[in-house]
Design a protein around this motif. Structure first.
Motif, PDB file in Angstrom:
ATOM      1  N   ALA A   1       0.904  -1.345  -0.639  1.00 48.50           N
ATOM      2  CA  ALA A   1       0.502   0.078   0.454  1.00 48.50           C
ATOM      3  C   ALA A   1       1.161   1.280   0.142  1.00 48.50           C
ATOM      4  O   ALA A   1       0.628   2.747  -0.864  1.00 48.50           O
ATOM      5  N   LEU A   2       2.154   1.203   0.861  1.00 55.45           N
ATOM      6  CA  LEU A   2       2.466   2.466   0.477  1.00 55.45           C
ATOM      7  C   LEU A   2       3.379   1.840  -0.991  1.00 55.45           C
ATOM      8  O   LEU A   2       3.446   3.611  -1.053  1.00 55.45           O
ATOM      9  N   GLY A   3       3.498   1.978  -1.173  1.00 57.70           N
ATOM     10  CA  GLY A   3       4.473   2.330  -2.495  1.00 57.70           C
ATOM     11  C   GLY A   3       3.950   2.386  -3.584  1.00 57.70           C
ATOM     12  O   GLY A   3       4.071   3.505  -4.280  1.00 57.70           O
ATOM     13  N   VAL A   4       1.830   1.493  -3.774  1.00 54.01           N
ATOM     14  CA  VAL A   4       1.400   2.014  -4.046  1.00 54.01           C
ATOM     15  C   VAL A   4       1.270   3.739  -3.878  1.00 54.01           C
ATOM     16  O   VAL A   4       1.251   4.252  -5.017  1.00 54.01           O
ATOM     17  N   MET A   5       0.671   4.370  -3.166  1.00 57.18           N
ATOM     18  CA  MET A   5       0.132   5.183  -2.684  1.00 57.18           C
ATOM     19  C   MET A   5       1.705   6.188  -2.861  1.00 57.18           C
ATOM     20  O   MET A   5       1.469   7.342  -3.055  1.00 57.18           O
ATOM     21  N   THR A   6       2.591   6.088  -2.946  1.00 59.49           N
ATOM     22  CA  THR A   6       3.876   6.848  -3.425  1.00 59.49           C
ATOM     23  C   THR A   6       3.902   6.458  -4.926  1.00 59.49           C
ATOM     24  O   THR A   6       4.629   7.616  -5.630  1.00 59.49           O
ATOM     25  N   VAL A   7       3.925   5.775  -5.817  1.00 56.18           N
ATOM     26  CA  VAL A   7       3.588   5.870  -7.053  1.00 56.18           C
ATOM     27  C   VAL A   7       2.748   7.104  -7.230  1.00 56.18           C
ATOM     28  O   VAL A   7       2.725   7.642  -8.200  1.00 56.18           O
ATOM     29  N   LEU A   8       1.388   6.674  -6.410  1.00 53.84           N
ATOM     30  CA  LEU A   8       0.401   7.699  -7.323  1.00 53.84           C
ATOM     31  C   LEU A   8       0.753   9.033  -7.263  1.00 53.84           C
ATOM     32  O   LEU A   8       0.431   9.778  -7.546  1.00 53.84           O
ATOM     33  N   PHE A   9       1.957   9.281  -5.841  1.00 51.54           N
ATOM     34  CA  PHE A   9       1.694  10.634  -5.707  1.00 51.54           C
ATOM     35  C   PHE A   9       3.001  11.487  -6.138  1.00 51.54           C
ATOM     36  O   PHE A   9       2.770  12.352  -7.191  1.00 51.54           O
ATOM     37  N   LEU A  10       3.781  10.535  -6.414  1.00 50.77           N
ATOM     38  CA  LEU A  10       4.922  10.842  -7.417  1.00 50.77           C
ATOM     39  C   LEU A  10       4.427  11.489  -8.880  1.00 50.77           C
ATOM     40  O   LEU A  10       4.749  12.176  -9.606  1.00 50.77           O
ATOM     41  N   THR A  11       3.283  10.555  -9.830  1.00 45.10           N
ATOM     42  CA  THR A  11       2.685  10.689 -10.759  1.00 45.10           C
ATOM     43  C   THR A  11       1.877  11.985 -10.789  1.00 45.10           C
ATOM     44  O   THR A  11       1.829  12.905 -11.804  1.00 45.10           O
ATOM     45  N   ILE A  12       1.109  11.887  -9.877  1.00 49.56           N
ATOM     46  CA  ILE A  12       0.208  13.964  -9.493  1.00 49.56           C
ATOM     47  C   ILE A  12       0.854  14.915  -9.842  1.00 49.56           C
ATOM     48  O   ILE A  12       0.924  15.642 -10.236  1.00 49.56           O
ATOM     49  N   THR A  13       2.451  14.692  -8.576  1.00 46.76           N
ATOM     50  CA  THR A  13       2.880  15.856  -8.650  1.00 46.76           C
ATOM     51  C   THR A  13       4.006  15.791  -9.779  1.00 46.76           C
ATOM     52  O   THR A  13       4.797  17.023 -10.306  1.00 46.76           O
ATOM     53  N   TYR A  14       4.583  15.097 -11.037  1.00 44.77           N
ATOM     54  CA  TYR A  14       4.757  14.711 -11.753  1.00 44.77           C
ATOM     55  C   TYR A  14       3.513  15.926 -12.820  1.00 44.77           C
ATOM     56  O   TYR A  14       4.287  16.582 -13.964  1.00 44.77           O
TER      57      TYR A  14
END
Length: 75
Positions: A52-65
């Motif tokens: 869950a932490l990995g999925v949230m990290t990828v999601l937030f980095l994608t939104i930031t990008y």
């Protein structure tokens, strides 16, 4: 939850105490404490938290990008 599962698994809080004198509601082992807190301390429960932490990290980095990519530049 993963931190709690890591720290409390295998602990014994009531060493040397008479188990008949322990008041109800008191957890003597780390597993009892985790069960009362609703933490899944199995191997899958630990990896579920990491996933869950990995999925949230990828999601937030994608939104930031995407937000930074489509920002209007004033130069």
């Amino acid at each position: 939850m993963a931190l709690q599962a890591n720290e409390f698994t295998g602990l014994n809080f009531c060493q040397g105490l008479n188990t008949t004198l322990i008041p109800p509601g008191l957890a003597c082992t780390g597993e009892e404490f985790l069960a009362r807190q609703g933490v899944d301390y199995s191997t899958w429960g630990l990896w579920q938290n990491h996933l869950a932490l990995g999925v949230m990290t990828v999601l937030f980095l994608t939104i930031t990008y995407l937000k930074l990519h489509f920002i209007k530049k004033f130069s």
